[in-house]
Design a protein around this motif. Structure first.
Motif, PDB file in Angstrom:
ATOM      1  N   GLU A  39       0.904  -1.228  -0.127  1.00 54.93           N
ATOM      2  CA  GLU A  39      -0.161  -0.034   0.003  1.00 54.93           C
ATOM      3  C   GLU A  39       0.980   1.296   0.160  1.00 54.93           C
ATOM      4  O   GLU A  39       2.074   1.246   0.775  1.00 54.93           O
ATOM      5  N   VAL A  40       0.461   2.220  -0.898  1.00 53.22           N
ATOM      6  CA  VAL A  40       1.371   3.576  -1.000  1.00 53.22           C
ATOM      7  C   VAL A  40       0.596   4.420  -0.103  1.00 53.22           C
ATOM      8  O   VAL A  40      -0.668   4.845  -0.179  1.00 53.22           O
ATOM      9  N   LEU A  41       1.442   5.484   0.683  1.00 50.98           N
ATOM     10  CA  LEU A  41       0.879   6.617   1.186  1.00 50.98           C
ATOM     11  C   LEU A  41       1.519   7.832   0.730  1.00 50.98           C
ATOM     12  O   LEU A  41       2.592   7.951   0.757  1.00 50.98           O
ATOM     13  N   ILE A  42       0.751   8.712   0.165  1.00 49.69           N
ATOM     14  CA  ILE A  42       1.088   9.968  -0.411  1.00 49.69           C
ATOM     15  C   ILE A  42       1.052  10.904   0.740  1.00 49.69           C
ATOM     16  O   ILE A  42      -0.043  11.306   1.273  1.00 49.69           O
ATOM     17  N   TYR A  43       2.249  11.332   1.258  1.00 56.31           N
ATOM     18  CA  TYR A  43       2.409  12.481   2.360  1.00 56.31           C
ATOM     19  C   TYR A  43       2.183  13.613   1.736  1.00 56.31           C
ATOM     20  O   TYR A  43       2.717  14.267   1.071  1.00 56.31           O
ATOM     21  N   ASN A  44       0.720  14.132   2.366  1.00 53.38           N
ATOM     22  CA  ASN A  44       0.352  15.576   1.912  1.00 53.38           C
ATOM     23  C   ASN A  44      -0.274  16.215   3.180  1.00 53.38           C
ATOM     24  O   ASN A  44      -1.161  15.980   3.507  1.00 53.38           O
ATOM     25  N   LYS A  45       0.822  17.066   3.716  1.00 54.22           N
ATOM     26  CA  LYS A  45       0.353  17.873   5.201  1.00 54.22           C
ATOM     27  C   LYS A  45      -1.023  18.393   4.810  1.00 54.22           C
ATOM     28  O   LYS A  45      -1.569  18.935   6.073  1.00 54.22           O
ATOM     29  N   ARG A  46      -1.375  19.002   3.743  1.00 55.81           N
ATOM     30  CA  ARG A  46      -2.709  19.871   3.832  1.00 55.81           C
ATOM     31  C   ARG A  46      -3.774  18.864   3.517  1.00 55.81           C
ATOM     32  O   ARG A  46      -4.915  19.429   3.392  1.00 55.81           O
ATOM     33  N   ALA A  47      -3.774  17.521   3.391  1.00 62.46           N
ATOM     34  CA  ALA A  47      -4.829  16.864   3.142  1.00 62.46           C
ATOM     35  C   ALA A  47      -5.790  16.891   4.374  1.00 62.46           C
ATOM     36  O   ALA A  47      -5.489  16.625   5.487  1.00 62.46           O
ATOM     37  N   ILE A  48      -6.879  16.898   4.134  1.00 60.39           N
ATOM     38  CA  ILE A  48      -8.080  17.316   5.154  1.00 60.39           C
ATOM     39  C   ILE A  48      -8.523  15.693   5.972  1.00 60.39           C
ATOM     40  O   ILE A  48      -8.517  15.741   6.987  1.00 60.39           O
ATOM     41  N   LYS A  49      -8.724  14.894   4.907  1.00 54.41           N
ATOM     42  CA  LYS A  49      -9.177  13.566   5.139  1.00 54.41           C
ATOM     43  C   LYS A  49      -8.401  12.692   4.267  1.00 54.41           C
ATOM     44  O   LYS A  49      -8.027  12.919   3.287  1.00 54.41           O
ATOM     45  N   ASN A  50      -8.321  11.562   4.946  1.00 56.40           N
ATOM     46  CA  ASN A  50      -7.841  10.199   4.117  1.00 56.40           C
ATOM     47  C   ASN A  50      -8.715   9.967   3.113  1.00 56.40           C
ATOM     48  O   ASN A  50      -9.709   9.693   3.012  1.00 56.40           O
ATOM     49  N   ASN A  51      -8.042   9.876   1.724  1.00 56.11           N
ATOM     50  CA  ASN A  51      -8.843   9.387   0.704  1.00 56.11           C
ATOM     51  C   ASN A  51      -7.867   8.524  -0.059  1.00 56.11           C
ATOM     52  O   ASN A  51      -6.903   8.508   0.041  1.00 56.11           O
ATOM     53  N   TYR A  52      -8.470   7.350  -0.919  1.00 54.40           N
ATOM     54  CA  TYR A  52      -7.653   6.540  -1.567  1.00 54.40           C
ATOM     55  C   TYR A  52      -8.225   6.164  -3.100  1.00 54.40           C
ATOM     56  O   TYR A  52      -9.239   6.374  -3.346  1.00 54.40           O
ATOM     57  N   TYR A  53      -7.387   5.760  -3.751  1.00 53.18           N
ATOM     58  CA  TYR A  53      -7.431   5.159  -5.054  1.00 53.18           C
ATOM     59  C   TYR A  53      -6.731   4.076  -5.331  1.00 53.18           C
ATOM     60  O   TYR A  53      -5.774   3.661  -4.718  1.00 53.18           O
ATOM     61  N   TYR A  54      -7.204   3.188  -6.574  1.00 55.42           N
ATOM     62  CA  TYR A  54      -6.269   2.186  -6.949  1.00 55.42           C
ATOM     63  C   TYR A  54      -5.705   2.627  -8.359  1.00 55.42           C
ATOM     64  O   TYR A  54      -6.280   3.154  -9.102  1.00 55.42           O
ATOM     65  N   PHE A  55      -4.315   2.301  -8.320  1.00 57.89           N
ATOM     66  CA  PHE A  55      -3.660   2.316  -9.596  1.00 57.89           C
ATOM     67  C   PHE A  55      -2.882   1.017 -10.064  1.00 57.89           C
ATOM     68  O   PHE A  55      -1.884   0.788  -9.231  1.00 57.89           O
ATOM     69  N   ASN A  56      -3.362   0.562 -11.073  1.00 54.62           N
ATOM     70  CA  ASN A  56      -2.615  -0.833 -11.423  1.00 54.62           C
ATOM     71  C   ASN A  56      -2.673  -1.758 -10.274  1.00 54.62           C
ATOM     72  O   ASN A  56      -1.581  -2.446 -10.139  1.00 54.62           O
ATOM     73  N   ASN A  57      -3.814  -1.995  -9.647  1.00 56.79           N
ATOM     74  CA  ASN A  57      -4.089  -2.933  -8.518  1.00 56.79           C
ATOM     75  C   ASN A  57      -3.157  -2.605  -7.226  1.00 56.79           C
ATOM     76  O   ASN A  57      -3.099  -3.456  -6.459  1.00 56.79           O
ATOM     77  N   ILE A  58      -2.901  -1.593  -7.046  1.00 56.22           N
ATOM     78  CA  ILE A  58      -1.924  -1.011  -5.862  1.00 56.22           C
ATOM     79  C   ILE A  58      -3.095   0.092  -5.046  1.00 56.22           C
ATOM     80  O   ILE A  58      -3.147   1.037  -5.838  1.00 56.22           O
ATOM     81  N   LYS A  59      -3.371  -0.086  -3.992  1.00 54.62           N
ATOM     82  CA  LYS A  59      -3.911   1.060  -3.171  1.00 54.62           C
ATOM     83  C   LYS A  59      -2.990   2.103  -2.819  1.00 54.62           C
ATOM     84  O   LYS A  59      -1.958   1.896  -2.344  1.00 54.62           O
ATOM     85  N   VAL A  60      -3.527   3.236  -3.329  1.00 55.36           N
ATOM     86  CA  VAL A  60      -2.859   4.452  -2.934  1.00 55.36           C
ATOM     87  C   VAL A  60      -3.634   5.459  -2.166  1.00 55.36           C
ATOM     88  O   VAL A  60      -4.883   5.842  -2.406  1.00 55.36           O
TER      89      VAL A  60
END
Length: 382
Positions: A39-60
């Motif tokens: 699983e991939v976590l994009i660190y974004n300090k301005r993100a208000i809430k956690n959201n996710y998507y799939y890219f080539n079957n990997i959860k991001v």
């Protein structure tokens, strides 16, 4: 095995190029061992809430520090992989967990602002803010190195020896707990097909025109020099491809040449491969590179690179296979030499394709990373 990957970016349907070197690694990991959960976590300090998507079957996941911790407790990973360490992660994440950590050092996160002076044309206030931010980052990176020596559970991976040396110099700290593993070059996709000697006249440049570090201005000066000083100039064909804020300013000086084709766009890998097949020389000067992946991909396809005699380029290219230049006149002379010597062009094309396969193929890069991950995992399970 459960792998938790933290990165400042990752590709999506709307942005296919965002940190795609991270994506390439992870997909090769999964192809090698389909049982790995990633699983991939994009660190974004301005993100208000956690959201996710799939890219080539990997959860991001796209999340702030709280989101990173929440996902960590939910996933319970066996190993943490971090690309581009950000200082916020040290106190708020790394010191709160106990799992082993691999940290890749690519460049910007471990370089002093003094090494980037060529790229600044901003207001004094913005420059001062960058200097302060960079100084805080390097100080925290030094603390991270101290912490790694204290705990023994953090290992660093540098993409080149130059990157390692610069990181240790700029952070004023060092450790023996590191590996040097370059970014992978897909030598199967960018396969070597022998070049027709006439392709020495076809010169390709593919660059991001947003930063001065890619030295597109120097490449264009070389073309202008050739137009005035080389009798064989009209027999050359230049294809210049890129996008960015410097595009129009730099290319307007050569746009009226009949033998220069300007293409203002980003390319897919398939398109890059197509242009590789049509050209024989790759023009890629640089002011600073921790590896030069686009150069390495062109080398894999058999294009003879004309690059710069600086930073990490010397670890991936030598004068037997290509050109290490110091200014635009040397770039122009390299183009002249190749055009005047078809046999030399053919010899260098073969040498450069073999060279990069010995330095950055799957076996030399991703396989080493996979073996390292497996060994750390097994050691931690004892």
């Amino acid at each position: 095995m459960r792998l938790f990957v933290i990165s400042p970016g990752y590709p999506s349907e709307n942005n296919l190029y965002n940190s795609n070197f991270v994506q390439k690694r992870l997909e090769l990991y999964k192809n090698y061992n389909k049982n790995w959960q990633i699983e991939v976590l994009i660190y974004n300090k301005r993100a208000i809430k956690n959201n996710y998507y799939y890219f080539n079957n990997i959860k991001v996941h796209n999340c702030n520090l709280n989101g990173i911790l929440e996902n960590y407790y939910s996933m319970k990973p066996d190993l943490i992989l971090i690309h581009f360490f950000h200082r916020d992660l040290f106190e708020n994440f790394i010191k709160k967990i106990n799992e082993p950590i691999l940290i890749w050092v690519h460049g910007a996160e471990a370089l002093s602002w003094k090494r980037r002076l060529f790229n600044f044309s901003v207001s004094p206030i913005k420059f001062i803010k960058y200097v302060i931010s960079n100084s805080l980052q390097l100080r925290k990176f030094s603390s991270l190195i101290d912490y790694s020596k204290k705990t023994g559970r953090i290992k660093f991976i540098f993409v080149s020896k130059w990157m390692k040396d610069v990181c240790f110099k700029d952070t004023k700290n060092s450790t023996d707990n590191f590996e040097i593993i370059p970014n992978v070059v897909d030598t199967d996709f960018f396969d070597y097909v022998p070049k027709d000697f006439l392709q020495r006249r076809n010169i390709l440049l593919i660059r991001n025109f947003d930063s001065k570090k890619y030295a597109t201005d120097i490449a264009i000066k070389a073309i202008l020099y050739l137009s005035k000083n080389y009798k064989g100039f009209k027999g050359l064909n230049f294809t210049i491809i890129g996008k960015g804020k410097l595009w129009h300013k730099l290319t307007k000086r050569i746009k009226n040449f009949s033998n220069v084709r300007l293409i203002n766009k980003f390319l897919t890998h398939e398109e890059i491969k197509k242009y590789h097949s049509e050209n024989g020389v790759f023009l890629c000067p640089t002011r600073q590179d921790s590896q030069g992946v686009s150069m390495c991909e062109a080398m894999s396809s058999g294009l003879v690179p004309i690059s710069s005699n600086n930073t990490a380029i010397l670890e991936f290219l030598n004068r037997e296979a290509g050109y290490l230049t110091n200014n635009f006149i040397e770039i122009a002379k390299a183009i002249e030499e190749l055009n005047d010597n078809p046999k030399l062009f053919s010899e260098k094309s073969i040498k450069v394709a073999n060279l990069i396969r010995n330095l950055a193929s799957f076996e030399k890069t991703i396989k080493k990373e996979i073996d390292l991950i497996n060994s750390i995992y097994q050691e931690n399970k004892k």
